[in-house]
Every structure is written in C-alpha cells, then in structure tokens.
Design a protein around this motif. Structure first.
Motif, PDB file in Angstrom:
ATOM      1  N   THR A 199       0.853  -1.194   0.000  1.00 17.18           N
ATOM      2  CA  THR A 199       0.000   0.000   0.000  1.00 17.18           C
ATOM      3  C   THR A 199       0.886   1.241   0.000  1.00 17.18           C
ATOM      4  O   THR A 199       2.084   1.167   0.271  1.00 17.18           O
ATOM      5  CB  THR A 199      -0.918   0.041   1.242  1.00 17.18           C
ATOM      6  N   VAL A 200       0.268   2.367  -0.281  1.00 15.71           N
ATOM      7  CA  VAL A 200       0.965   3.649  -0.267  1.00 15.71           C
ATOM      8  C   VAL A 200       0.067   4.677   0.417  1.00 15.71           C
ATOM      9  O   VAL A 200      -1.152   4.643   0.263  1.00 15.71           O
ATOM     10  CB  VAL A 200       1.358   4.100  -1.702  1.00 15.71           C
ATOM     11  N   PHE A 225      -5.206   9.362   2.861  1.00 11.33           N
ATOM     12  CA  PHE A 225      -5.730   7.997   2.866  1.00 11.33           C
ATOM     13  C   PHE A 225      -4.640   7.039   2.388  1.00 11.33           C
ATOM     14  O   PHE A 225      -3.596   7.448   1.878  1.00 11.33           O
ATOM     15  CB  PHE A 225      -6.994   7.882   2.004  1.00 11.33           C
ATOM     16  N   THR A 226      -4.898   5.764   2.590  1.00 13.34           N
ATOM     17  CA  THR A 226      -3.998   4.712   2.139  1.00 13.34           C
ATOM     18  C   THR A 226      -4.681   3.950   1.019  1.00 13.34           C
ATOM     19  O   THR A 226      -5.862   3.630   1.115  1.00 13.34           O
ATOM     20  CB  THR A 226      -3.670   3.747   3.298  1.00 13.34           C
ATOM     21  N   ARG A 227      -3.935   3.667  -0.054  1.00 14.44           N
ATOM     22  CA  ARG A 227      -4.506   2.912  -1.166  1.00 14.44           C
ATOM     23  C   ARG A 227      -3.555   1.787  -1.551  1.00 14.44           C
ATOM     24  O   ARG A 227      -2.370   1.815  -1.230  1.00 14.44           O
ATOM     25  CB  ARG A 227      -4.782   3.808  -2.365  1.00 14.44           C
ATOM     26  N   ASP A 259       2.505   1.983 -10.360  1.00 11.30           N
ATOM     27  CA  ASP A 259       3.280   2.595  -9.285  1.00 11.30           C
ATOM     28  C   ASP A 259       4.651   1.936  -9.098  1.00 11.30           C
ATOM     29  O   ASP A 259       5.532   2.514  -8.461  1.00 11.30           O
ATOM     30  CB  ASP A 259       2.542   2.476  -7.940  1.00 11.30           C
ATOM     31  N   LEU A 260       4.813   0.730  -9.610  1.00 10.92           N
ATOM     32  CA  LEU A 260       6.042  -0.039  -9.364  1.00 10.92           C
ATOM     33  C   LEU A 260       7.233   0.562 -10.093  1.00 10.92           C
ATOM     34  O   LEU A 260       7.097   1.087 -11.200  1.00 10.92           O
ATOM     35  CB  LEU A 260       5.858  -1.490  -9.813  1.00 10.92           C
ATOM     36  N   ILE A 261       8.409   0.443  -9.471  1.00 15.07           N
ATOM     37  CA  ILE A 261       9.641   0.822 -10.153  1.00 15.07           C
ATOM     38  C   ILE A 261      10.051  -0.359 -11.035  1.00 15.07           C
ATOM     39  O   ILE A 261       9.511  -1.464 -10.906  1.00 15.07           O
ATOM     40  CB  ILE A 261      10.764   1.201  -9.146  1.00 15.07           C
TER      41      ILE A 261
END
Length: 159
Positions: free
Chosen positions: A58-59, A70-72, A78-80
């Motif tokens: 999560t981020v 908030f956390t999603r 989103d990944l590197i």
C-alpha cells in the motif's frame, strides 16, 4: 568442425528444466533451484519459488486542500522497474516449475498458479511417497512390535 546435430543438442541443453523422477525429489529440488538461479533474473525467480508472490503493498496518499489523507493499494503503474521485473518473475517461475514435472504430478498441481504453492505441493506429494519395498518393510516392522493371534496373517491385520 561440429555438426548441426551437436549444435542443436548443445543449444537445447539449457532450454528445459530438470525433470522430476519418481522418488528423486531431493535431487530434483537442488537441480531445479540451481537451474532457476542460472536463468536471467535468477534471484527473483528463486525468490518467487521459495517465498511466493511479490506483494504490491500500500501507499499513503497525503492530504490535499480538498481531500483527506488515505492509504490505497499500490497498482502496477506505481512499481519501479526492479519491482516490475520481480512481479513478472512470478509467472515465469510458475512455468519453469511446471515444465519440470512429469504428467502424473503435473495433473495433481496444475490448478495452482503460484510457483511456491506448486513447489510446496510437489514437496508434500513426493515427500510422503514410499516405495513398495519401504511400505512393506514398515509394515513388517510395525507388525513385529504387535502381538497376534495364532493363525492370524499380516494381511488380515491391516484390513
């Protein structure tokens, strides 16, 4: 000068993972892990087999003037790059492990889609399988520790 057949044999030598043989799980396991580590992104493939799927996680999204913090869940975008490679290795590791299984074992585990689940299931299947001689020996050892009635045969004891 080598012949074309020799080149084909050499070229194909690394194209197929080691095949699991009956009663040879320990040997197959070590050969398979070496094979996996020798592939491109071998460390990530190995990690998929031993530790399971890459977890996205999560981020935390900070608050803005119009929305609260908030956390999603992390999504693929989103990944590197390194994390995307690790995620792709999950699928590749599953394929490699499945390719190393004989048809009878493959049939028992092909409904699993995660390399670690397949790996653990094969370990369970192969780890519990005793040869006929081992079963018979175990049976006689257990029977010798028990008392029997006169005329009783070992076959009737285990029915």
């Amino acid at each position: 000068m080598s012949t074309m057949a020799e080149n084909v044999i050499v070229a194909g030598a690394d194209n197929r993972p080691p095949m699991l043989g009956k009663g040879q799980y320990n040997s197959w396991q070590s050969r398979m892990l070496l094979y996996i580590r020798g592939k491109e992104n071998g460390k990530e493939l190995y990690d998929s087999v031993i530790n399971g799927l890459f977890q996205f996680g999560t981020v935390d999204v900070p608050a803005t003037p119009t929305t609260p913090a908030f956390t999603r869940d992390i999504i693929y975008e989103d990944l590197i790059e390194k994390e995307k490679i690790r995620e792709a290795c999950d699928i590749r590791a599953t394929n490699i492990v499945l390719q190393g299984l004989p048809p009878d074992v493959y049939t028992l585990v092909n409904h699993h889609i995660v390399a670690k689940e397949i790996w653990d299931r094969v370990k369970l299947i192969e780890g519990t399988e005793l040869s006929l001689q081992e079963q018979e020996s175990k049976l006689y050892n257990e029977f010798n520790r028990c008392t029997s009635e006169k005329g009783e045969i070992i076959y009737s004891y285990y029915l």
